[in-house]
Design a protein around this motif. Structure first.
Motif, short mmCIF file in Angstrom:
data_model
loop_
_atom_site.label_atom_id
_atom_site.label_comp_id
_atom_site.label_asym_id
_atom_site.label_seq_id
_atom_site.Cartn_x
_atom_site.Cartn_y
_atom_site.Cartn_z
N LEU A 225 0.84 -1.19 0.00
CA LEU A 225 0.00 0.00 0.00
C LEU A 225 0.88 1.25 0.00
O LEU A 225 1.88 1.30 0.73
N LYS A 226 0.52 2.23 -0.81
CA LYS A 226 1.28 3.48 -0.85
C LYS A 226 1.15 4.17 0.50
O LYS A 226 0.07 4.25 1.08
N GLN A 227 2.26 4.67 1.00
CA GLN A 227 2.25 5.39 2.26
C GLN A 227 1.96 6.87 1.98
O GLN A 227 2.80 7.74 2.13
N ASP A 228 0.74 7.12 1.53
CA ASP A 228 0.29 8.45 1.15
C ASP A 228 -1.16 8.59 1.62
O ASP A 228 -2.03 7.83 1.17
N TYR B 254 -6.25 5.47 -1.24
CA TYR B 254 -7.18 4.59 -0.54
C TYR B 254 -7.30 3.27 -1.29
O TYR B 254 -6.90 3.16 -2.44
N SER B 255 -7.87 2.28 -0.62
CA SER B 255 -8.15 0.98 -1.22
C SER B 255 -9.57 0.58 -0.86
O SER B 255 -10.03 0.83 0.25
N ASN B 256 -10.26 -0.02 -1.81
CA ASN B 256 -11.57 -0.62 -1.57
C ASN B 256 -11.40 -2.11 -1.77
O ASN B 256 -10.91 -2.54 -2.82
N TYR C 69 -10.67 1.84 2.78
CA TYR C 69 -9.56 2.06 3.70
C TYR C 69 -8.71 3.22 3.19
O TYR C 69 -8.22 3.20 2.07
N ASP C 70 -8.58 4.27 4.00
CA ASP C 70 -7.69 5.39 3.69
C ASP C 70 -6.30 5.02 4.16
O ASP C 70 -6.10 4.71 5.34
N ARG D 248 0.44 -2.80 5.89
CA ARG D 248 1.48 -2.42 4.92
C ARG D 248 1.18 -2.94 3.52
O ARG D 248 1.67 -2.40 2.55
N THR D 249 0.38 -4.02 3.44
CA THR D 249 0.03 -4.60 2.14
C THR D 249 -1.47 -4.80 2.05
O THR D 249 -2.17 -4.83 3.07
#
Length: 63
Positions: free
Chosen positions: A3-6, A10-12, A22-23, A47-48
């Motif tokens: 996951l980008k550390q930004d 976000y991810s769905n 998830y933001d 982290r992933t």
């Protein structure tokens, strides 16, 4: 996938028939539903994407 550390990212993901938003850089996820958006608190910042799914599976009963 890492996951980008930004915090702007976000991810769905779908877990047990429920879609979660998830933001990145947080420990909160929200169930995507019309109107009500129940929030869940994760034990730590994933982290992933796989780690995120595993965390959500551990707190979400199977549909």
């Amino acid at each position: 996938m890492t996951l980008k550390q930004d915090p702007r990212c976000y991810s769905n993901v779908c877990v047990n028939g429920l879609w979660y938003h998830y933001d990145h850089c947080s420990t909160r996820a929200y169930v995507l539903r019309g109107g009500a958006t129940p929030e869940v608190t994760l034990a730590k910042e994933p982290r992933t994407e796989q780690e995120l799914v595993e965390m959500l599976q551990s707190i979400t009963p199977p549909a």
